[in-house]
Enzyme design. Structure first.
Site, mmCIF file in Angstrom:
data_model
loop_
_atom_site.group_PDB
_atom_site.id
_atom_site.type_symbol
_atom_site.label_atom_id
_atom_site.label_comp_id
_atom_site.label_asym_id
_atom_site.label_seq_id
_atom_site.Cartn_x
_atom_site.Cartn_y
_atom_site.Cartn_z
ATOM 1 N N CYS A 42 0.801 -1.246 0.073
ATOM 2 C CA CYS A 42 -0.110 -0.023 0.094
ATOM 3 C C CYS A 42 0.810 1.213 0.135
ATOM 4 C CB CYS A 42 -0.954 0.060 1.104
ATOM 5 S SG CYS A 42 -1.961 1.353 1.304
ATOM 6 N N CYS A 47 -1.761 1.703 -2.946
ATOM 7 C CA CYS A 47 -2.708 2.869 -2.705
ATOM 8 C C CYS A 47 -1.901 4.185 -2.814
ATOM 9 C CB CYS A 47 -3.519 2.691 -1.211
ATOM 10 S SG CYS A 47 -3.235 1.027 -0.580
ATOM 11 N N LYS A 50 -0.122 5.377 -5.917
ATOM 12 C CA LYS A 50 -1.118 5.441 -7.008
ATOM 13 C C LYS A 50 -1.946 6.767 -6.636
ATOM 14 C CE LYS A 50 -5.078 3.971 -6.222
ATOM 15 N NZ LYS A 50 -5.646 2.689 -5.977
ATOM 16 N N TYR A 177 -9.330 -3.350 -11.766
ATOM 17 C CA TYR A 177 -9.178 -1.900 -11.263
ATOM 18 C C TYR A 177 -7.923 -1.399 -11.521
ATOM 19 C CZ TYR A 177 -6.996 -2.636 -6.520
ATOM 20 O OH TYR A 177 -5.864 -2.838 -5.631
ATOM 21 N N GLU A 181 -6.987 2.130 -13.442
ATOM 22 C CA GLU A 181 -6.547 3.095 -12.749
ATOM 23 C C GLU A 181 -5.275 3.560 -13.349
ATOM 24 O OE1 GLU A 181 -8.005 2.620 -8.323
ATOM 25 O OE2 GLU A 181 -5.968 1.922 -8.764
ATOM 26 N N HIS A 438 -26.779 22.057 -1.002
ATOM 27 C CA HIS A 438 -26.988 22.572 -2.024
ATOM 28 C C HIS A 438 -25.885 23.826 -2.152
ATOM 29 C CE1 HIS A 438 -28.874 23.717 -6.062
ATOM 30 N NE2 HIS A 438 -28.828 24.964 -5.664
ATOM 31 N N GLU A 443 -25.916 16.030 -2.905
ATOM 32 C CA GLU A 443 -27.300 16.059 -2.715
ATOM 33 C C GLU A 443 -27.849 15.447 -3.826
ATOM 34 O OE1 GLU A 443 -28.937 20.045 -3.905
ATOM 35 O OE2 GLU A 443 -27.262 20.348 -5.282
HETATM 36 C C1 LIG Z 1 -1.342 -0.949 -7.789
HETATM 37 C C2 LIG Z 1 -2.257 -1.214 -6.355
HETATM 38 C C3 LIG Z 1 -3.135 -0.084 -6.043
HETATM 39 C C4 LIG Z 1 -3.696 -0.210 -4.835
HETATM 40 N N1 LIG Z 1 -4.571 0.497 -4.399
HETATM 41 C C5 LIG Z 1 -5.388 0.410 -3.296
HETATM 42 C C6 LIG Z 1 -6.317 1.372 -2.925
HETATM 43 O O1 LIG Z 1 -6.409 2.682 -3.428
HETATM 44 N N2 LIG Z 1 -6.889 1.200 -1.867
HETATM 45 C C7 LIG Z 1 -6.870 0.107 -1.148
HETATM 46 O O2 LIG Z 1 -7.509 0.000 -0.012
HETATM 47 N N3 LIG Z 1 -5.999 -0.987 -1.617
HETATM 48 C C8 LIG Z 1 -5.408 -0.696 -2.633
HETATM 49 N N4 LIG Z 1 -4.444 -1.936 -3.073
HETATM 50 C C9 LIG Z 1 -4.498 -3.042 -2.279
HETATM 51 C C10 LIG Z 1 -3.432 -2.911 -1.150
HETATM 52 O O3 LIG Z 1 -2.119 -2.331 -1.379
HETATM 53 C C11 LIG Z 1 -3.489 -4.198 -0.392
HETATM 54 O O4 LIG Z 1 -4.727 -4.736 -0.274
HETATM 55 C C12 LIG Z 1 -2.818 -4.235 1.108
HETATM 56 O O5 LIG Z 1 -1.282 -3.678 0.854
HETATM 57 C C13 LIG Z 1 -2.656 -5.306 1.643
HETATM 58 O O6 LIG Z 1 -1.847 -5.499 3.002
HETATM 59 P P1 LIG Z 1 -1.179 -6.748 3.279
HETATM 60 O O7 LIG Z 1 -0.556 -6.601 4.697
HETATM 61 O O8 LIG Z 1 -2.027 -8.107 3.492
HETATM 62 O O9 LIG Z 1 -0.004 -6.915 2.431
HETATM 63 P P2 LIG Z 1 1.184 -6.193 1.977
HETATM 64 O O10 LIG Z 1 0.732 -4.409 2.192
HETATM 65 O O11 LIG Z 1 1.598 -6.483 0.656
HETATM 66 O O12 LIG Z 1 2.469 -6.197 3.037
HETATM 67 C C14 LIG Z 1 2.915 -7.532 3.078
HETATM 68 C C15 LIG Z 1 4.442 -7.331 3.460
HETATM 69 O O13 LIG Z 1 5.006 -8.694 3.736
HETATM 70 C C16 LIG Z 1 6.179 -8.562 3.420
HETATM 71 N N5 LIG Z 1 6.818 -10.328 3.456
HETATM 72 C C17 LIG Z 1 6.522 -11.085 2.251
HETATM 73 N N6 LIG Z 1 6.834 -12.067 2.626
HETATM 74 C C18 LIG Z 1 7.505 -12.098 3.673
HETATM 75 C C19 LIG Z 1 8.449 -13.072 4.456
HETATM 76 N N7 LIG Z 1 8.471 -14.471 4.260
HETATM 77 N N8 LIG Z 1 8.773 -12.698 5.451
HETATM 78 C C20 LIG Z 1 8.593 -11.267 6.137
HETATM 79 N N9 LIG Z 1 7.974 -10.311 5.353
HETATM 80 C C21 LIG Z 1 7.576 -10.902 4.129
HETATM 81 C C22 LIG Z 1 6.350 -7.763 2.327
HETATM 82 O O14 LIG Z 1 7.780 -7.479 2.006
HETATM 83 C C23 LIG Z 1 5.479 -6.639 2.417
HETATM 84 O O15 LIG Z 1 5.891 -5.681 2.934
HETATM 85 C C24 LIG Z 1 -3.637 -1.553 -4.211
HETATM 86 C C25 LIG Z 1 -2.789 -2.234 -4.553
HETATM 87 C C26 LIG Z 1 -1.966 -2.393 -5.556
HETATM 88 C C27 LIG Z 1 -0.963 -3.357 -6.086
#
Ligand SMILES: Cc1cc2nc3c(=O)[nH]c(=O)nc-3n(C[C@H](O)[C@H](O)[C@H](O)COP(=O)(O)OP(=O)(O)OC[C@H]3O[C@@H](n4cnc5c(N)ncnc54)[C@H](O)[C@@H]3O)c2cc1C
Length: 449
Positions: A42, A47, A50, A177, A181, A438, A443
């Site tokens: 994110c 997010c 983006k 999406y 975007e 308004h 609205e």
């Molecule tokens: C282009 C794009 C635009 C987006 N726009 C939006 C938006 O506008 N609004 C919205 O709500 N969501 C958006 N999302 C989705 C959002 O980014 C994800 O839903 C969110 O980041 C998920 O959070 P998470 O904690 O599951 O995983 P992540 O945020 O992906 O974090 C996972 C972390 O785990 C770490 N990791 C992976 N494997 C290991 C390991 N084995 N050991 C230790 N660490 C590890 C990674 O390095 C990473 O930092 C977007 C996604 C993308 C790709």
């Protein structure tokens, strides 16, 4: 083997950080393992950057309107390096703030990739082994490309955030999406954009009326669409690359190619094999409504599960989980119905609840639909044809509102409050009983009949 922690969090993205902070607030001793930049997808490649690019595109659009309306300004192309410096400074501040908060909360941050040795033991890259009664997996997901020859000639959304200028001609493969975007941003920032989607339309799962209108808006803005496109290969060509389809059609030459063809859970290198932790066919960790895996003491939240892949969903799930594990709030679960979301297209599309199609499948003739199509005031002043389309989906004689779908200026900011109302079970009469503000676009929602 260290046993100093109550909780080990694997992954420092949206879900992992939220879980670590909330557990520490409840007094738990927490270790957070993250090899990359804090904030995960994110903050670093999702997010946040983006939305920054969307805002840049929006400013560019407003500059054009300003000139039309009499301001002495020349719409000028974006100087990407300058804008990116602002974007990355903003992201750097988020990293800094996380670091301070982790320190203040006494959370041990280990900058390491982690893998399971067994269901209750995590191993760091340097061989250090950690154990804790509770483990939270929040490793997120990564972009995937189609398995076709030449796919390496294209990039994905992560690569887009490394770009330092708008390519002249861009092909985007995908119809979801992220494709929509990125297409909107690039077109607004001066690229000629063509979208190649496998399906017959964009944005499967979103309301049909709105996606049809958004597709038309994009066409008017100059984006070209190829629906039903089956990509077979990408080939270098003089001056760029070409896309070859299963029906033997060959695209024109593009300077750049982006794949927005889906994402996969980050579980492949997590060492789950020896743990018994169950995954589905696509590698997602299977969790129940309490975000528990099939192994006691191991939980998962966010994109590594099959929950909606949205930052607030990962955060909400992690906070509730920690309230249950360490805060004594055993009944604190995440209701996954009616989650609002915004597509940062141009204009934005905001949606909560059932689409008309889903409502009709569920409630048949009991569905009542209300629409309002109008030109937002700024567009009318500048004589720009682009219209907004707002839609309410109601059910039953009492006209309970089960879906709100907004396409147009400010839809992204309007929806949040109405999402609260929908969640509380409001009816059309409740909207009518609310006096309009308004003149606004919002609205229209309380005036629809
Ligand atoms: C282009 C794009 C635009 C987006 N726009 C939006 C938006 O506008 N609004 C919205 O709500 N969501 C958006 N999302 C989705 C959002 O980014 C994800 O839903 C969110 O980041 C998920 O959070 P998470 O904690 O599951 O995983 P992540 O945020 O992906 O974090 C996972 C972390 O785990 C770490 N990791 C992976 N494997 C290991 C390991 N084995 N050991 C230790 N660490 C590890 C990674 O390095 C990473 O930092 C977007 C996604 C993308 C790709």
């Amino acid at each position: 083997m260290s046993e100093d922690f109550d909780l080990i969090v694997v992954g420092g993205g949206s879900g992992g950080l939220a879980g670590a902070f909330r557990a520490a607030e409840h007094g738990a001793r927490v270790a957070l393992l993250e090899p990359g930049a804090l904030g995960g997808t994110c903050v670093n490649v999702g997010c946040v950057p983006k939305k920054a690019m969307w805002l840049a595109a929006d400013v560019g659009h407003k500059l054009q309107l300003a000139q039309t309306l009499g301001f002495d300004v020349e719409p000028a192309p974006l100087d990407w390096p300058t804008f990116i410096a602002h974007r990355q400074r903003y992201i750097g501040n988020i990293h800094e703030s996380y670091r301070k908060r982790l320190d203040a909360a006494g959370i041990a941050l280990l900058p390491t990739h982690a893998r399971f040795v067994d269901a209750h033991t995590i191993e760091c890259e340097d061989g250090l082994r950690l154990g804790a009664p509770q483990i939270l997996v929040a490793t997120g997901g990564h972009a995937v490309r189609p398995d076709v020859p030449g796919a390496e000639l294209g990039g994905d959304s992560d690569d887009f955030f490394d770009w330092t200028s708008a390519p002249g001609r861009v092909a985007i493969v995908g119809g979801g999406y992220i494709a929509v975007e990125l297409a909107g941003v690039l077109q607004a920032l001066g690229s000629r954009v063509e979208v190649f989607a496998r399906g017959p339309r964009l944005l499967e799962g979103f309301d049909l009326d709105l996606t049809d209108q958004l597709t038309e808006d994009y066409r008017q803005a100059g984006v070209h669409f190829h629906f039903g496109h089956r990509l077979e290969a990408v080939q270098s060509a003089e001056g760029g690359l070409r896309l070859h389809a299963a029906d033997h059609t060959v695209s024109e030459v593009f300077d750049a190619l982006l794949f927005a063809t889906g994402r996969r859970a980050n579980t492949a290198s997590l060492g789950l094999e020896g743990t018994g932790i169950a995954t589905d066919a696509r590698g997602h960790i299977i969790v129940d409504a309490l975000h528990a895996t099939n192994v006691a003491g191991v939980h998962a939240v966010g994109d590594v599960t099959t929950n909606l892949a949205l930052t607030p969903v990962a955060i909400a799930a992690a906070r509730r989980l920690m309230a249950r594990l360490f805060g004594g709030r055993v009944d604190n679960t995440l209701d996954q119905d009616d989650i609002p979301t915004v597509l940062f297209s141009h204009p934005p599309l905001a949606t909560v609840g059932l689409t008309e199609g889903r409502a009709r499948a569920q409630f048949g003739d009991g569905v009542h639909v209300y629409r309002s199509g109008f030109r937002p005031m700024l567009n009318a002043l500048a004589d720009v044809p682009q219209r907004s389309l707002f839609k309410l989906v109601c059910v039953g004689d009492e006209r309970r509102v089960v879906g709100i779908h907004l396409l147009g200026e400010a839809a992204d900011e309007i929806l949040q409050g109405f999402a609260v109302a929908l969640k509380r079970g409001i009816t059309l009469q409740d909207l009518h009983d609310t006096v309009a503000i308004h003149p606004t676009s919002a609205e229209e929602i309380v005036l629809m009949r």
